[in-house]
Design an enzyme around this catalytic site. Structure first.
Site, PDB file in Angstrom:
ATOM      1  CG  ASP A   1      -5.537  -0.577   1.976  1.00 24.07           C
ATOM      2  OD1 ASP A   1      -5.201  -1.579   1.318  1.00 24.07           O
ATOM      3  OD2 ASP A   1      -5.931   0.470   1.440  1.00 24.07           O
TER       4      ASP A   1
ATOM      5  N   GLY B   1     -11.006  -6.227   5.771  1.00 24.15           N
ATOM      6  CA  GLY B   1     -11.188  -4.773   5.666  1.00 24.15           C
ATOM      7  C   GLY B   1     -10.378  -4.171   4.524  1.00 24.15           C
TER       8      GLY B   1
ATOM      9  CG  HIS C   1      -1.790   1.194   1.291  1.00 30.36           C
ATOM     10  ND1 HIS C   1      -2.899   1.327   0.480  1.00 30.36           N
ATOM     11  CD2 HIS C   1      -1.714   2.341   2.020  1.00 30.36           C
ATOM     12  CE1 HIS C   1      -3.468   2.500   0.721  1.00 30.36           C
ATOM     13  NE2 HIS C   1      -2.773   3.132   1.639  1.00 30.36           N
TER      14      HIS C   1
HETATM   15  C1  GRF Z   1       1.393   0.604  -6.015  1.00 31.38           C
HETATM   16  O1  GRF Z   1       1.751   1.913  -5.686  1.00 31.38           O
HETATM   17  C2  GRF Z   1       0.735  -0.091  -4.830  1.00 31.38           C
HETATM   18  O2  GRF Z   1       1.108   0.426  -3.609  1.00 31.38           O
HETATM   19  C3  GRF Z   1      -0.725   0.194  -5.065  1.00 31.38           C
HETATM   20  O3  GRF Z   1      -0.890   0.163  -6.450  1.00 31.38           O
HETATM   21  C4  GRF Z   1       0.320   0.546  -7.099  1.00 31.38           C
HETATM   22  C5  GRF Z   1       0.619  -0.497  -8.144  1.00 31.38           C
HETATM   23  O4  GRF Z   1       1.674  -0.145  -8.969  1.00 31.38           O
HETATM   24  N1  GRF Z   1      -1.529  -0.755  -4.335  1.00 31.38           N
HETATM   25  P1  GRF Z   1       2.317  -1.205  -9.976  1.00 31.38           P
HETATM   26  O5  GRF Z   1       1.195  -1.774 -10.840  1.00 31.38           O
HETATM   27  O6  GRF Z   1       3.004  -2.260  -9.187  1.00 31.38           O
HETATM   28  O7  GRF Z   1       3.263  -0.387 -10.811  1.00 31.38           O
END
Ligand code: GRF
Length: 218
Positions: A146, A144, A110
């Site tokens: 995150d 939930g 996240h």
């Molecule tokens: C990441 O920043 C992750 O934290 C969020 O979605 C983005 C995905 O980026 N959940 P990628 O597809 O791995 O470039």
């Protein structure tokens, strides 16, 4: 034996690619068994296909109900028998069948320091709140948004002239180091997953990045 993982991704797949690079470099003792996506155009699928890794689309629009999609996704994951399921930019909540199929063994990355700024707009909300430090979190997925147990976090500065994109890019660079490191820690048993994850105090030393848990220098 390398830890068999399945990755779910909706987007470009830069985190997936980072895990792939870490595996190739011997920094992450895992094997990507398959990549699954809810979006046919996801860059993550092309990344996998270029490497002959099974890549499958499970599109909500192809199913009559949300429950049918949940079942199909759980079935597609189960076919590859992963010991760890990794959500790397998967933009949907996984349902009960997926949670039951991989109990306590689903990770999410996240782009904020949880429990602050959960949901889809982590970098934008951090910027709007005026925090001076943000970062990324790798946590276990529960029911939930995150909200599952936090395994590791890495911090990055929020700079005065940041916009959302610039901040998100900086956070993603941290994600690209933290996620493979956490997967490797699980593969090596330095993190044990279960109803209450156990994290060894000393397992991870990212060069120059403020991260936790971290090796405390002598
Ligand atoms: C990441 O920043 C992750 O934290 C969020 O979605 C983005 C995905 O980026 N959940 P990628 O597809 O791995 O470039």
């Amino acid at each position: 034996m390398a830890l068999p993982i399945v990755v779910l991704a909706s987007g470009t797949g830069s985190n997936l690619a980072a895990v792939g690079r870490a595996i190739e470099a011997g920094r992450c003792d895992a094997e990507i068994r398959a990549v699954l996506s809810d979006r046919p155009s996801a860059g993550a699928l092309s990344w996998a296909r270029e490497r002959s890794i099974p890549a499958t689309v499970v599109r909500p629009a192809d199913f009559a109900t949300r429950a049918d999609w949940d079942q199909a996704l759980a079935l597609a994951i189960g076919q590859h028998a992963p010991q760890l399921l990794v959500l790397a930019g998967f933009m949907r909540l996984v349902g009960e069948p997926v949670l039951r199929g991989c109990p306590h063994r689903i990770l999410n990355v996240h782009p904020a320091l949880l429990p602050l700024f959960p949901g889809r707009a982590g970098p934008a909300e951090a910027l709007a709140a005026g925090v001076r430090v943000s970062g990324c979190t790798v946590h276990v997925v529960d029911r939930g948004v995150d909200s599952g147990p936090i395994l590791a976090q890495a911090a990055v500065p929020v700079l005065p002239d940041d916009d959302v994109e610039r901040l998100h890019r900086r956070i993603q660079r941290a994600e690209h180091r933290l996620l493979p490191a956490v997967i490797d820690a699980i593969a090596r048993g330095a993190i044990s997953l279960g109803p209450e994850p156990r994290i060894d105090a000393i397992w991870f030393a990212p060069d120059g990045m403020l991260a936790s848990p971290a090796i405390v220098p002598d």
